[in-house]
Each structure stands twice: as C-alpha cells, then as structure tokens.
Design an enzyme around this catalytic site. Structure first.
Site, short mmCIF file in Angstrom:
data_model
loop_
_atom_site.label_atom_id
_atom_site.label_comp_id
_atom_site.label_asym_id
_atom_site.label_seq_id
_atom_site.Cartn_x
_atom_site.Cartn_y
_atom_site.Cartn_z
N THR A 7 11.17 9.11 7.17
CA THR A 7 10.18 8.05 7.28
C THR A 7 8.89 8.52 6.63
O THR A 7 8.34 9.56 7.01
CB THR A 7 9.92 7.66 8.75
OG1 THR A 7 11.14 7.22 9.34
CG2 THR A 7 8.89 6.54 8.84
N GLY A 8 8.45 7.76 5.64
CA GLY A 8 7.15 7.99 5.02
C GLY A 8 6.14 7.08 5.70
O GLY A 8 6.43 5.92 5.97
N ALA B 227 4.81 2.00 6.74
CA ALA B 227 5.87 3.00 6.84
C ALA B 227 7.10 2.51 6.09
O ALA B 227 7.30 1.31 5.89
CB ALA B 227 6.22 3.26 8.30
N ASP B 228 7.91 3.45 5.68
CA ASP B 228 9.20 3.13 5.08
C ASP B 228 10.20 4.18 5.54
O ASP B 228 9.94 5.38 5.44
CB ASP B 228 9.12 3.11 3.55
CG ASP B 228 10.39 2.53 2.95
OD1 ASP B 228 10.62 1.32 3.13
OD2 ASP B 228 11.15 3.29 2.33
N THR B 229 11.32 3.72 6.06
CA THR B 229 12.37 4.61 6.54
C THR B 229 13.60 4.49 5.65
O THR B 229 14.04 3.38 5.35
CB THR B 229 12.75 4.27 8.00
OG1 THR B 229 11.59 4.42 8.82
CG2 THR B 229 13.84 5.20 8.52
#
Length: 189
Positions: free
Chosen positions: A108-109, A72-74
């Site tokens: 978030t991805g 994840a990346d936020t």
C-alpha cells in the site's frame, strides 16, 4: 498534551479505508476525484503504489486549504506480477487460483498532501495462502463480488478468513491502509 491530528480529506471510496479511520478515531470527510491510475511499466511494485497514490493527491493540490488529503493505493504482487482489481468474475477466479497455495505481497502506497507538500510512504506485507479448492474460490467470487479489490480478495471476508495461514507485516496494510505508519506520519505533520 499532543497536538490534535489535522483535519483529513479521504480521497477514497473504499469502505475498508473509511472503517479503519473510524476505528482510529480520526475525523475525516470524503472527497472523490477521477484519476487515471495507469503507470509507467518500468516501476517496481512499491513505486507503482506510491506513483498512483501521488497522482490521486495531485488532483487536489490546487484546491486544498489547511486540511490533509489522504490518498492510498493497494496492490497485490506475486512473482513480480502486479495483480490489480479484476475486470470480470472469471478474472477474479483466475487471480485467486494464482494466489492459492502461495505467498504474495500486499503493498500500500500512501500520500499525505498538506500545504502543497507530499509526504509519501508505503508498507509491504507478505500473505501466505493455503491451497484453496476450486469450489471455495468460485463460491467466494459469486457471493462477495470482489471486483473492487486488488488481487480479488478481502482479508476480512470469507476467503481471507479460511485461506490465509499467516501474515508477515501489518494486517491493516492488507486491508488497505497501514494504520500504524499512517498515525505516526499524521502526528508528525
């Protein structure tokens, strides 16, 4: 009876993401790999979050078995400007002053890598900050050292508790993982 959720590898050192998975009663183990988090300039904020989450998952593609790799990346975005993690305490203060009294987006991805297939999705929440005083901002940065947080704050910490007036969207997305969407995606693998 529903199929049990697959075994998860969480590719994140974020204690917030780890705690959210524990609260969801999801068994996981943590495996970390260094990944370059740069991205092309032409991407939208949503595309940036997905791009980085996917890059993190790609680092596992050749070595993964039946487990699901969760990455994840936020990011925090205001007026189209992406605010990543601050580089210094002064940079953190600058970011919080920019967010003070305004609305921003938290994106978030998430990427689930399972059997060489990439299941990607994102979530967006709008966060409404009240006007913060300089003293509130500087004391928060000094005490909480938010250099590991996009936009320089944690919603579950003091600045979030005293400064956020409301949220449109998922609270857990702002923490760092849209648990509602994640659960549905895991059930469908």
């Amino acid at each position: 009876m529903n199929n049990p959720l697959p075994k998860i590898i969480l590719a994140s050192k974020s204690p917030r993401r780890q705690e959210l998975l524990r609260l969801m009663d999801i068994d996981f183990r943590i495996v970390l790999k260094e990944v370059d988090e740069s991205y092309p300039d032409h991407l939208s904020p949503e595309e940036v979050a997905l791009y980085i989450a996917t890059k993190k998952a790609e680092a596992f593609d050749e070595t993964i078995g039946d487990e699901v790799v969760l990455t994840a990346d936020t990011i925090v975005c205001i007026d189209g400007l992406i605010l990543g993690k601050p580089e210094t305490p002064e940079h953190a203060v600058e970011m919080l002053k920019m967010l003070s009294g305004r609305v921003h987006k938290v994106i978030t991805g998430v990427c689930l890598l399972h059997k060489h297939k990439y299941n990607k999705f994102f979530d967006v929440s709008e966060v409404f900050f009240r006007k913060l005083t300089d003293e509130e901002i500087t004391s928060y940065v000094e005490k909480y050292q938010p250099l590991d947080k996009a936009g320089s704050y944690g919603i579950q910490e003091r600045i979030g508790l005293i400064g956020i007036e409301r949220i449109n969207g998922s609270y857990t997305n702002v923490v760092g993982l849209p648990t509602e969407k994640l659960y549905q995606q895991l059930k469908n693998l």
